[in-house]
Design a protein around this motif. Structure first.
Motif, PDB file in Angstrom:
ATOM      1  N   ILE A 453       4.604   3.679   2.581  1.00 46.02           N
ATOM      2  CA  ILE A 453       4.115   2.310   2.381  1.00 46.02           C
ATOM      3  C   ILE A 453       2.814   2.363   1.596  1.00 46.02           C
ATOM      4  CG2 ILE A 453       3.541   0.136   3.519  1.00 46.02           C
ATOM      5  CD1 ILE A 453       4.954   1.217   6.014  1.00 46.02           C
ATOM      6  N   LYS A 454       2.776   1.654   0.449  1.00 42.62           N
ATOM      7  CA  LYS A 454       1.610   1.630  -0.422  1.00 42.62           C
ATOM      8  C   LYS A 454       0.969   0.250  -0.398  1.00 42.62           C
ATOM      9  CE  LYS A 454       2.999   5.718  -1.827  1.00 42.62           C
ATOM     10  NZ  LYS A 454       2.315   6.954  -1.404  1.00 42.62           N
ATOM     11  N   CYS A 455      -0.361   0.216  -0.484  1.00 43.88           N
ATOM     12  CA  CYS A 455      -1.092  -1.038  -0.561  1.00 43.88           C
ATOM     13  C   CYS A 455      -1.185  -1.470  -2.020  1.00 43.88           C
ATOM     14  CB  CYS A 455      -2.480  -0.876   0.041  1.00 43.88           C
ATOM     15  SG  CYS A 455      -3.502  -2.351  -0.070  1.00 43.88           S
ATOM     16  N   ALA A 456      -0.717  -2.699  -2.332  1.00 45.46           N
ATOM     17  CA  ALA A 456      -0.773  -3.191  -3.713  1.00 45.46           C
ATOM     18  C   ALA A 456      -2.187  -3.534  -4.128  1.00 45.46           C
ATOM     19  CB  ALA A 456       0.128  -4.419  -3.850  1.00 45.46           C
ATOM     20  N   ASP A 457      -3.079  -3.703  -3.168  1.00 46.90           N
ATOM     21  CA  ASP A 457      -4.453  -4.096  -3.466  1.00 46.90           C
ATOM     22  C   ASP A 457      -5.321  -2.906  -3.862  1.00 46.90           C
ATOM     23  OD1 ASP A 457      -6.498  -5.891  -3.783  1.00 46.90           O
ATOM     24  OD2 ASP A 457      -7.109  -5.848  -1.684  1.00 46.90           O
ATOM     25  N   CYS A 458      -5.253  -1.799  -3.064  1.00 47.39           N
ATOM     26  CA  CYS A 458      -6.127  -0.641  -3.342  1.00 47.39           C
ATOM     27  C   CYS A 458      -5.359   0.637  -3.666  1.00 47.39           C
ATOM     28  CB  CYS A 458      -7.057  -0.383  -2.162  1.00 47.39           C
ATOM     29  SG  CYS A 458      -6.187   0.089  -0.642  1.00 47.39           S
ATOM     30  N   GLY A 459      -4.037   0.625  -3.497  1.00 47.03           N
ATOM     31  CA  GLY A 459      -3.223   1.791  -3.849  1.00 47.03           C
ATOM     32  C   GLY A 459      -3.109   2.859  -2.789  1.00 47.03           C
ATOM     33  N   ASN A 460      -3.782   2.711  -1.645  1.00 45.20           N
ATOM     34  CA  ASN A 460      -3.725   3.717  -0.591  1.00 45.20           C
ATOM     35  C   ASN A 460      -2.476   3.538   0.280  1.00 45.20           C
ATOM     36  OD1 ASN A 460      -6.118   5.327  -0.941  1.00 45.20           O
ATOM     37  ND2 ASN A 460      -7.286   3.499  -0.409  1.00 45.20           N
ATOM     38  N   LYS A 474       2.576  -1.297  25.064  1.00 42.33           N
ATOM     39  CA  LYS A 474       2.092  -0.803  23.777  1.00 42.33           C
ATOM     40  C   LYS A 474       3.012  -1.253  22.642  1.00 42.33           C
ATOM     41  CE  LYS A 474      -0.355   3.239  25.551  1.00 42.33           C
ATOM     42  NZ  LYS A 474      -0.542   4.699  25.468  1.00 42.33           N
ATOM     43  N   TYR A 475       2.398  -1.493  21.465  1.00 44.88           N
ATOM     44  CA  TYR A 475       3.182  -1.837  20.281  1.00 44.88           C
ATOM     45  C   TYR A 475       2.540  -1.158  19.071  1.00 44.88           C
ATOM     46  CZ  TYR A 475      -0.529  -5.259  19.313  1.00 44.88           C
ATOM     47  OH  TYR A 475      -1.734  -5.859  19.058  1.00 44.88           O
ATOM     48  N   HIS A 476       3.283  -1.094  17.955  1.00 40.81           N
ATOM     49  CA  HIS A 476       2.830  -0.372  16.769  1.00 40.81           C
ATOM     50  C   HIS A 476       2.784  -1.302  15.571  1.00 40.81           C
ATOM     51  CE1 HIS A 476       3.450   3.294  19.098  1.00 40.81           C
ATOM     52  NE2 HIS A 476       4.667   2.850  19.391  1.00 40.81           N
ATOM     53  N   LEU A 477       1.822  -1.029  14.703  1.00 42.82           N
ATOM     54  CA  LEU A 477       1.759  -1.746  13.434  1.00 42.82           C
ATOM     55  C   LEU A 477       1.226  -0.794  12.376  1.00 42.82           C
ATOM     56  CD1 LEU A 477      -1.520  -2.355  13.252  1.00 42.82           C
ATOM     57  CD2 LEU A 477      -0.931  -4.267  14.694  1.00 42.82           C
ATOM     58  N   PHE A 478       1.451  -1.165  11.098  1.00 42.46           N
ATOM     59  CA  PHE A 478       0.984  -0.362   9.971  1.00 42.46           C
ATOM     60  C   PHE A 478      -0.138  -1.117   9.278  1.00 42.46           C
ATOM     61  CE2 PHE A 478       4.987   1.646  10.770  1.00 42.46           C
ATOM     62  CZ  PHE A 478       4.806   2.965  10.377  1.00 42.46           C
ATOM     63  N   VAL A 479      -1.252  -0.411   9.006  1.00 45.71           N
ATOM     64  CA  VAL A 479      -2.413  -1.011   8.343  1.00 45.71           C
ATOM     65  C   VAL A 479      -2.828  -0.131   7.182  1.00 45.71           C
ATOM     66  CG1 VAL A 479      -3.232  -2.120  10.455  1.00 45.71           C
ATOM     67  CG2 VAL A 479      -4.030   0.172   9.876  1.00 45.71           C
ATOM     68  N   CYS A 480      -3.526  -0.728   6.210  1.00 48.71           N
ATOM     69  CA  CYS A 480      -4.005   0.036   5.065  1.00 48.71           C
ATOM     70  C   CYS A 480      -5.011   1.077   5.529  1.00 48.71           C
ATOM     71  CB  CYS A 480      -4.651  -0.909   4.046  1.00 48.71           C
ATOM     72  SG  CYS A 480      -5.253  -0.046   2.569  1.00 48.71           S
ATOM     73  N   ASP A 519      12.398   4.797  -2.312  1.00 50.23           N
ATOM     74  CA  ASP A 519      11.327   5.696  -2.735  1.00 50.23           C
ATOM     75  C   ASP A 519      10.022   5.341  -2.032  1.00 50.23           C
ATOM     76  OD1 ASP A 519      10.112   7.731  -4.462  1.00 50.23           O
ATOM     77  OD2 ASP A 519       9.062   6.017  -5.350  1.00 50.23           O
ATOM     78  N   HIS A 520       9.647   4.042  -2.095  1.00 49.22           N
ATOM     79  CA  HIS A 520       8.443   3.604  -1.407  1.00 49.22           C
ATOM     80  C   HIS A 520       8.465   2.092  -1.219  1.00 49.22           C
ATOM     81  CE1 HIS A 520       7.364   3.054  -5.671  1.00 49.22           C
ATOM     82  NE2 HIS A 520       6.537   2.088  -5.250  1.00 49.22           N
ATOM     83  N   ILE A 521       7.523   1.602  -0.410  1.00 46.40           N
ATOM     84  CA  ILE A 521       7.391   0.177  -0.116  1.00 46.40           C
ATOM     85  C   ILE A 521       5.985  -0.254  -0.519  1.00 46.40           C
ATOM     86  CG2 ILE A 521       7.459  -1.592   1.687  1.00 46.40           C
ATOM     87  CD1 ILE A 521       9.204   0.359   3.320  1.00 46.40           C
ATOM     88  N   THR A 522       5.900  -1.401  -1.209  1.00 52.64           N
ATOM     89  CA  THR A 522       4.600  -1.933  -1.610  1.00 52.64           C
ATOM     90  C   THR A 522       4.335  -3.228  -0.859  1.00 52.64           C
ATOM     91  OG1 THR A 522       4.850  -0.982  -3.818  1.00 52.64           O
ATOM     92  CG2 THR A 522       3.182  -2.692  -3.545  1.00 52.64           C
ATOM     93  N   ILE A 529       6.184  -8.233   0.370  1.00 51.89           N
ATOM     94  CA  ILE A 529       6.626  -6.848   0.511  1.00 51.89           C
ATOM     95  C   ILE A 529       7.719  -6.559  -0.495  1.00 51.89           C
ATOM     96  CG2 ILE A 529       8.287  -7.463   2.342  1.00 51.89           C
ATOM     97  CD1 ILE A 529       7.725  -4.676   3.558  1.00 51.89           C
ATOM     98  N   THR A 530       7.641  -5.385  -1.152  1.00 46.85           N
ATOM     99  CA  THR A 530       8.603  -5.003  -2.183  1.00 46.85           C
ATOM    100  C   THR A 530       9.155  -3.627  -1.858  1.00 46.85           C
ATOM    101  OG1 THR A 530       7.387  -6.261  -3.852  1.00 46.85           O
ATOM    102  CG2 THR A 530       8.966  -4.623  -4.644  1.00 46.85           C
ATOM    103  N   PHE A 531      10.481  -3.505  -1.845  1.00 49.98           N
ATOM    104  CA  PHE A 531      11.163  -2.233  -1.590  1.00 49.98           C
ATOM    105  C   PHE A 531      11.591  -1.642  -2.934  1.00 49.98           C
ATOM    106  CE2 PHE A 531      11.586  -4.794   2.198  1.00 49.98           C
ATOM    107  CZ  PHE A 531      11.339  -3.902   3.229  1.00 49.98           C
TER     108      PHE A 531
END
Length: 596
Positions: A453-460, A474-480, A519-522, A529-531
């Motif tokens: 997963i890539k950040c479209a704002d900063c690229g990280n 407990k729950y999970h999330l993805f952050v930049c 390949d990746h997610i933006t 979100i873009t696959f």
């Protein structure tokens, strides 16, 4: 009328009977002493059972066991355990010497039992450990008992040495290859064949380690069925008994109390007795083996052909701990470098042990070869020249090598490790980077989305985080990865899995298909979100970025209702009523004034 009260006769309470046991011991296994032990057991059993105030617990008896070491007496240990369990109130014993001949053991045991309120009574000395002067008398008499034991030991040693002077061994010792028939050693043919094979292997140049591996492969074991190991083989190769002669007093007991055995390295006389039994190995072969063992011991690791040795083996010494450096080979994780698939270096031998404290840094072998060539004044390293001219290399500290030459001269060279720089070539870095982008790291918190997963704002990359709800769930999330500086939105793992399944046309996400096709997610700000698929096409979606509020459970609703009701006390209701009256009054006068 007078009141009459009937008084029942009182039944006298019987006194509580004391739980009594006895301890007996004899130190030698003979018919006379066995009879003595039986007499002690019978005597104390009858004595305890005849006393109406005593309850018989039993007689604890150790046979053919010394009284100097308590931990070797099973019945004595069982007696103390029963005392600790509260099963015994009184312990009877014939004399102090029967209870213990070690003063320290005696006093520690008696004091321990005294703390439990248990009396130890010694019949011969007429001492009760709970009496006022009991411990003083015990200390004195126990010292006499220990001295007596030491005196007996010295007398026994004197007798043993006198028999040795006449060529009589001290008992029937066990030796592989022989058995005792009366007072004569007789060869056991099957075992003798193994002894001869051990010697023959050594004469053929094989190391003890090679013989150990050979016997293990063929299933050859010791008399007890155990595996032959290096120490067993060494004992066979160094035991002169196999020549038909005996060397007496090779070991001795240094202290009659601790019974600690020591090897006799000249502290006491030894007695060499010739032609006592039939030999398995001739004396000439035995003497040659001893000289060869001494030569190999002098050579050290170089004499052991079963070891993977090089010209540097036993040549590099650590000045901090005195250990030799050993060769260390490990896999090159970068794999694309001028160093090849393996990294070879030399480290201090103590660092390879379990509790090694030496932290000397590894010396890469290619640097070691370069510095050796420099010390020898050669353009390229030559093993023969190194073996001939260099006696030893010492390492006083990191980055320094002291070369001690065979001609007496010394040279000191410094070195700097460039192994990391040499290993991480541009090709190796590119390959490692590509691998990390396409393969998740093997950790418990890694999923198929890790590094995808890539950040479209900063690229990280986005990283997985674990949060805990108020309920403890407990729950999970993805952050930049740059959460502190990047304002892009996070995304819950459940939402991510649902959107990914939709992009792949699945009802439930198949991780294998995901890794194979996407390949990746933006992720862009605002919930976009873009696959990006490997075949070049993309699938874009939107998701809600509003904060999820957990639904109230029935339990939480009930708890909140009860809390609200409890907060409305009479005083609070009165104050709220007065406040509302005041507000209504102010509103009324304000509206009346406005009309005027």
């Amino acid at each position: 009328m007078a009141k009459i009260t009937k008084i029942e006769p009182q039944i006298p309470a019987l006194p509580t009977r004391k739980k009594v046991a006895a301890y007996a011991r004899v130190s030698m296994e003979t018919e006379r002493l066995h009879h003595s032990l039986s007499s002690q057991v019978s005597y104390y059993s009858e004595l305890i059972q005849k006393n109406p105030e005593w309850e018989y617990v039993g007689v604890y008896a150790d046979e053919a066991i010394t009284g100097t070491i308590a931990k070797k007496r099973d019945e004595f240990k069982r007696l103390i355990a029963d005392c600790d369990a509260g099963k015994i109130d009184i312990v009877l014993c014939k004399s102090i010497s029967r209870f213990a001949r070690n003063t320290v053991d005696l006093l520690e045991t008696v004091r321990h039992l005294k703390e439990l309120g248990i009396s130890v009574r010694f019949e011969k000395e007429n001492i009760d450990s709970l009496s006022g002067d009991g411990e003083v008398m015990l200390t004195l008499l126990a010292s006499f008992a220990q001295s007596e034991s030491e005196s007996i030991s010295n007398n026994v040693k004197w007798g043993v040495r006198k028999r040795m002077e006449r060529g009589i061994p001290n008992g029937h010792f066990r030796i592989f290859g022989y058995r005792w028939e009366g007072d004569q050693l007789v060869i056991v043919p099957e075992e003798a064949a193994i002894v001869k094979r051990i010697y023959q292997n050594f004469l053929d140049g094989k190391s003890r380690l090679e013989t150990e591996r050979e016997f293990a492969a063929e299933g050859i074991t010791t008399r007890e069925g155990c595996r032959w190991v290096d120490s067993n083989i060494k004992v066979v190769l160094s035991n002169i008994t196999y020549t038909g002669n005996m060397l007496l007093q090779k070991e001795y007991i240094s202290d009659p109390i601790s019974k600690k055995r020591k090897k006799n390295h000249g502290e006491l006389k030894q007695y060499y007795v010739e032609d006592t039994h039939e030999p398995i190995i001739d004396m000439e072969t035995f003497q040659y083996v001893q000289s060869e063992m001494a030569r190999r011991r002098e050579l050290g690791a170089l004499a052991n052909k079963s070891l993977n040795i090089t010209c540097f083996t036993s040549k590099i010494k650590c000045e901090k701990c005195g250990k030799s450096y050993v060769r260390n080979t490990r896999k090159n994780r970068a794999k694309v470098s001028q160093l090849g698939d393996q990294l070879v270096g030399w480290v201090c031998g103590s660092s390879k042990t379990k509790n090694g404290k030496c932290k000397a840094m590894e010396i890469p072998e290619y640097i070691l070869r370069q510095k050796c060539a420099e010390a020898l004044g050669l353009e390229e390293f030559d093993e023969d020249a190194f073996a001939e001219q260099v006696e030893v290399i010492t390492v006083p500290e990191q980055g320094i090598l002291n070369f001690h030459m065979t001609d007496g001269t010394e040279k000191t060279l410094t070195w700097v490790s460039t192994a990391k720089k040499d290993a991480w070539t541009p090709e190796a870095r590119k390959k490692a980077s590509s691998y990390r982008r396409n393969h998740a790291m093997k950790r418990y918190d890694v999923t198929c989305f890790t590094s995808k997963i890539k950040c479209a704002d900063c690229g990280n990359n986005y990283r997985r985080q674990t949060r805990t709800k108020a309920s403890g769930e407990k729950y999970h999330l993805f952050v930049c990865a740059t959460t502190n500086t990047c304002s892009n939105n996070c995304i819950h793992e459940d939402t991510l899995r649902e959107l990914t399944a939709q992009a792949l046309g699945q009802q439930a996400l198949d991780e294998a298909v995901f890794l194979k096709e996407i390949d990746h997610i933006t992720i862009a700000p605002g919930g976009h979100i873009t696959f990006c698929f490997y075949d070049g096409h993309e699938v874009s979606m939107e998701y809600s970025t509003k904060r999820r509020m957990p639904a109230w459970t029935e339990e939480r609703k009930k708890k909140q209702g009860e809390a609200i009701k409890a907060s409305f006390t009479e005083e609070r209701r009165r104050k709220m009523s007065e406040t509302m009256k005041k507000i209504r009054s102010e509103k009324y006068w304000a509206s009346t004034k406005a009309k005027r």
